[in-house]
Design a protein around this motif. Structure first.
Motif, PDB file in Angstrom:
ATOM      1  N   ARG A   1      38.889 -12.956 -37.195  1.00  0.00           N
ATOM      2  CA  ARG A   1      39.713 -11.783 -37.412  1.00  0.00           C
ATOM      3  C   ARG A   1      40.261 -11.828 -38.821  1.00  0.00           C
ATOM      4  NH1 ARG A   1      44.006 -10.226 -32.840  1.00  0.00           N
ATOM      5  NH2 ARG A   1      45.568 -10.097 -34.407  1.00  0.00           N
TER       6      ARG A   1
ATOM      7  N   SER B   1      38.772 -18.270 -35.744  1.00  0.00           N
ATOM      8  CA  SER B   1      38.187 -17.688 -34.539  1.00  0.00           C
ATOM      9  C   SER B   1      38.264 -18.691 -33.416  1.00  0.00           C
ATOM     10  CB  SER B   1      36.732 -17.310 -34.798  1.00  0.00           C
ATOM     11  OG  SER B   1      36.144 -16.902 -33.589  1.00  0.00           O
ATOM     12  N   ARG B   2      38.781 -18.250 -32.292  1.00  0.00           N
ATOM     13  CA  ARG B   2      38.890 -19.147 -31.155  1.00  0.00           C
ATOM     14  C   ARG B   2      37.833 -18.853 -30.109  1.00  0.00           C
ATOM     15  NH1 ARG B   2      45.120 -18.734 -30.077  1.00  0.00           N
ATOM     16  NH2 ARG B   2      45.782 -19.330 -32.103  1.00  0.00           N
ATOM     17  N   SER B   3      37.012 -17.871 -30.350  1.00  0.00           N
ATOM     18  CA  SER B   3      36.026 -17.510 -29.351  1.00  0.00           C
ATOM     19  C   SER B   3      34.621 -17.791 -29.863  1.00  0.00           C
ATOM     20  CB  SER B   3      36.187 -16.035 -28.967  1.00  0.00           C
ATOM     21  OG  SER B   3      36.104 -15.234 -30.120  1.00  0.00           O
TER      22      SER B   3
ATOM     23  N   GLN C   1      34.403 -14.646 -18.381  1.00  0.00           N
ATOM     24  CA  GLN C   1      35.111 -14.064 -19.521  1.00  0.00           C
ATOM     25  C   GLN C   1      34.393 -12.796 -19.971  1.00  0.00           C
ATOM     26  OE1 GLN C   1      37.932 -14.968 -21.238  1.00  0.00           O
ATOM     27  NE2 GLN C   1      38.284 -16.396 -19.570  1.00  0.00           N
TER      28      GLN C   1
ATOM     29  N   ARG D   1      33.818  -7.321 -27.422  1.00  0.00           N
ATOM     30  CA  ARG D   1      34.682  -7.683 -28.536  1.00  0.00           C
ATOM     31  C   ARG D   1      35.825  -6.689 -28.619  1.00  0.00           C
ATOM     32  NH1 ARG D   1      34.164 -11.871 -31.151  1.00  0.00           N
ATOM     33  NH2 ARG D   1      32.605 -12.519 -32.573  1.00  0.00           N
TER      34      ARG D   1
ATOM     35  N   GLU E   1      40.776 -11.827 -24.622  1.00  0.00           N
ATOM     36  CA  GLU E   1      39.709 -12.806 -24.753  1.00  0.00           C
ATOM     37  C   GLU E   1      40.173 -14.053 -25.515  1.00  0.00           C
ATOM     38  OE1 GLU E   1      39.398  -9.634 -25.714  1.00  0.00           O
ATOM     39  OE2 GLU E   1      37.860  -8.756 -24.447  1.00  0.00           O
ATOM     40  N   GLU E   2      41.224 -13.940 -26.291  1.00  0.00           N
ATOM     41  CA  GLU E   2      41.693 -15.055 -27.107  1.00  0.00           C
ATOM     42  C   GLU E   2      42.922 -15.699 -26.483  1.00  0.00           C
ATOM     43  OE1 GLU E   2      42.430 -13.964 -31.129  1.00  0.00           O
ATOM     44  OE2 GLU E   2      40.465 -13.092 -31.411  1.00  0.00           O
TER      45      GLU E   2
ATOM     46  N   ASN F   1      50.176 -12.344 -25.171  1.00  0.00           N
ATOM     47  CA  ASN F   1      49.257 -13.060 -26.054  1.00  0.00           C
ATOM     48  C   ASN F   1      49.981 -13.747 -27.200  1.00  0.00           C
ATOM     49  OD1 ASN F   1      47.358 -12.109 -24.343  1.00  0.00           O
ATOM     50  ND2 ASN F   1      46.030 -11.275 -25.922  1.00  0.00           N
TER      51      ASN F   1
END
Length: 160
Positions: free
Chosen positions: A1, A11-13, A21, A25, A37-38, A65
């Motif tokens: 991001r 990025s954690r994904s 999951q 996006r 998603e994160e 989040n």
């Protein structure tokens, strides 16, 4: 991001999504509370006024989040908290008051920028009652600059 100042939020994904999951996006600019998603973004609040600090903490703490790591009453405590934390428990977003005793928010941001690569640079969100520090804040790669008093909606927009 991508965030202001050209920096990338880690990025954690990476890789394929885990079983169960979603694979969709998130849309660019999707509010933080909708990006399920994160994992939550880790936040530290740095504000010398107790009432203001608790108010921001209450607003941020309601966001699903966002993981509120803690609160610091001055910049020196914030730097200590950040540098002493394990790398996987350091804040990814700092909500910084500009004017504080000891080290102000701008000095904290500058110090952290000079610590790279030893400390991963967090995202800076400055809050203050004065507009005179705005230019310097953005020179330090601030993602946003909120003038006190700000609304809950304004803070949530800044978090997205």
């Amino acid at each position: 991001r991508r965030v202001a100042g050209g920096r990338n939020r880690r990025s954690r994904s990476a890789g394929p999504p885990a079983a169960g999951q979603p694979t969709r996006r998130p849309e660019v600019g999707a509010p933080i509370r909708r990006v399920i998603e994160e994992p939550p973004i880790r936040v530290l609040i740095v504000e010398d006024e107790r009432v203001a600090r608790e108010h921001v903490a209450a607003l941020v703490g309601r966001e699903p989040n966002v993981e509120l790591l803690g609160q610091c009453a001055n910049g020196a405590d914030a730097l200590r908290t950040i540098t002493e934390a394990p790398s996987d428990r350091r804040p990814e977003l700092l909500i910084l008051d500009v004017q504080m005793p000891e080290l102000d928010g701008l000095e904290v941001a500058e110090a952290l920028l000079h610590m790279v690569p030893d400390v991963e640079t967090p995202i800076f969100l400055f809050v203050t009652a004065f507009s005179e520090h705005m230019e310097r804040a953005f020179e330090l790669h601030a993602t946003d600059y909120l003038r006190k008093p700000f609304t809950e909606r304004r803070l949530l927009d800044a978090l997205s």
